[in-house]
Design an enzyme around this catalytic site. Structure first.
Site, PDB file in Angstrom:
ATOM      1  N   CYS A  42       0.842  -1.197   0.000  1.00 55.90           N
ATOM      2  CA  CYS A  42       0.000   0.000   0.000  1.00 55.90           C
ATOM      3  C   CYS A  42       0.882   1.253   0.000  1.00 55.90           C
ATOM      4  CB  CYS A  42      -0.907   0.004   1.228  1.00 55.90           C
ATOM      5  SG  CYS A  42      -2.065   1.396   1.243  1.00 55.90           S
ATOM      6  N   ASP A  44       0.456   3.754   1.698  1.00 52.52           N
ATOM      7  CA  ASP A  44       0.429   4.330   3.052  1.00 52.52           C
ATOM      8  C   ASP A  44       1.835   4.641   3.562  1.00 52.52           C
ATOM      9  OD1 ASP A  44       0.286   4.445   6.038  1.00 52.52           O
ATOM     10  OD2 ASP A  44      -1.829   4.015   5.658  1.00 52.52           O
ATOM     11  N   ARG A  46       3.050   4.892   6.376  1.00 56.25           N
ATOM     12  CA  ARG A  46       3.501   4.212   7.590  1.00 56.25           C
ATOM     13  C   ARG A  46       4.032   2.808   7.317  1.00 56.25           C
ATOM     14  NH1 ARG A  46      -2.201   4.830  10.358  1.00 56.25           N
ATOM     15  NH2 ARG A  46      -2.691   4.220   8.220  1.00 56.25           N
ATOM     16  N   HIS A  98      -2.198  -3.926   5.113  1.00 55.51           N
ATOM     17  CA  HIS A  98      -1.975  -3.514   6.504  1.00 55.51           C
ATOM     18  C   HIS A  98      -3.300  -3.175   7.159  1.00 55.51           C
ATOM     19  CE1 HIS A  98      -2.511   0.915   5.853  1.00 55.51           C
ATOM     20  NE2 HIS A  98      -2.293   0.534   4.612  1.00 55.51           N
ATOM     21  N   CYS A 101      -5.980   0.289   7.036  1.00 56.61           N
ATOM     22  CA  CYS A 101      -5.774   0.763   5.668  1.00 56.61           C
ATOM     23  C   CYS A 101      -6.921   1.693   5.271  1.00 56.61           C
ATOM     24  CB  CYS A 101      -5.688  -0.418   4.705  1.00 56.61           C
ATOM     25  SG  CYS A 101      -5.388   0.099   2.993  1.00 56.61           S
TER      26      CYS A 101
HETATM   27 CO    CO Z   1      -3.393   1.264   3.025  1.00 53.15          CO
END
Ligand code: CO
Length: 217
Positions: A42, A44, A46, A98, A101
Site C-alpha cells: 500500500c 500508506d 507508515r 496492513h 488501511c
Molecule cells: Co493502506
C-alpha cells in the site's frame, strides 16, 4: 518529519555513512540489480517495505498503490510484475496489506468517492466474494481487519492468475506468492500462510495460461 532542506542534509549523511562502511557501496549498487523479492504494498506512508523487512537497496523490487491492488487492466502493476518475473527472475512475490488501511476503510463506506470509485471497486468486489463470512462478523473493526486480510488473499490470487507467473513457476518452481498483513500497532508482519500450490492448482481450472499460442490452420 524532516524539513525539505533537511532531506538533502540527511541524504549527504546517509551516503557518507554508507561509504564509510563500504567504500564501493555505490559502485556495486550502480552495476546491476538482482532482487529476489517483488513487494506489492500500500502507498500508506507508515508501511515502508524495506524498513519493515530489514532489507537493503537492491534487495526488493517494489510497487505500491492505494490498498495494494493487483488489477489486470492496471498497466503499471502488470508491467512491474512482468518485469520482475521475466527479467529480474524474482523468487518471491509478496502482497502486503496492513490493518488500518484507509483504502479498505473507504471501500466500506456508502459514499461517492469520485475517481477513487473504480479503484476501490476492486475491494468492494472482494467484499462481495466473501460477503457471508464478513457479514457474520459483528464487530465493525474486526470486520474491517478481516477485509484487509481477504483483500490481500484476493490480490495474491490475481498475481497467480498471470501467465508470466504460472509459466515461470512450471519452469523453475518459483516465484512463490505470499500474502502478508503489516500490523501497524505492533510493527509485526503477519504471514497469512496462503497455500500457494493449492491456490495455483485451483485457479488453473479456469485461468490456466501455461499453454503456448498456436496458429489456426
Ligand atoms: Co493502506
Amino acid at each position: 518529519m524532516p524539513s525539505y532542506e533537511e532531506v538533502f542534509r540527511n541524504n549527504q549523511e546517509w551516503l557518507s555513512k554508507k561509504k564509510e562502511t563500504d567504500p564501493d557501496f555505490f559502485e556495486k549498487l550502480a552495476a546491476d540489480q538482482r532482487p529476489e523479492y517483488l513487494y506489492i504494498g500500500c502507498s500508506d506512508s507508515r508501511v515502508t517495505a524495506e524498513e519493515i523487512m530489514g532489507a537493503k537497496p537492491g534487495d526488493v523490487f517494489i510497487h505500491r498503490n492505494i490498498a495494494n491492488l493487483v488489477n489486470a487492466i492496471d498497466l503499471n502493476v502488470m508491467a512491474v510484475i512482468n518485469y520482475a518475473v521475466r527479467h529480474l527472475d524474482v523468487k518471491h512475490i509478496i502482497v502486503c496489506g496492513h490493518y488500518n488501511c484507509g483504502g479498505v476503510k473507504a471501500a466500506m463506506q456508502p459514499k461517492d468517492l469520485g475517481i477513487l470509485n473504480p479503484w476501490l471497486r476492486n475491494i468492494r468486489d472482494v467484499y462481495r466474494l466473501h460477503m457471508d463470512e464478513l457479514n457474520a462478523i459483528k464487530d465493525e473493526h474486526e470486520r474491517y481487519n478481516r477485509l484487509v486480510e481477504l483483500n490481500v488473499q484476493e490480490q495474491c490470487i490475481n498475481v497467480i492468475k498471470l501467465a508470466s507467473v504460472q509459466q515461470a513457476y512450471i519452469r523453475n518452481k518459483y516465484p512463490i506468492v505470499h500474502g502478508w498483513v503489516f500490523d501497524i500497532k505492533s510493527g509485526k508482519i503477519i504471514d497469512l500462510n496462503l497455500d500457494f500450490k493449492s491456490i495455483l492448482k485451483d485457479i488453473q481450472q479456469i485461468y490456466d495460461l501455461t499453454g503456448t499460442i498456436t496458429e489456426s490452420k
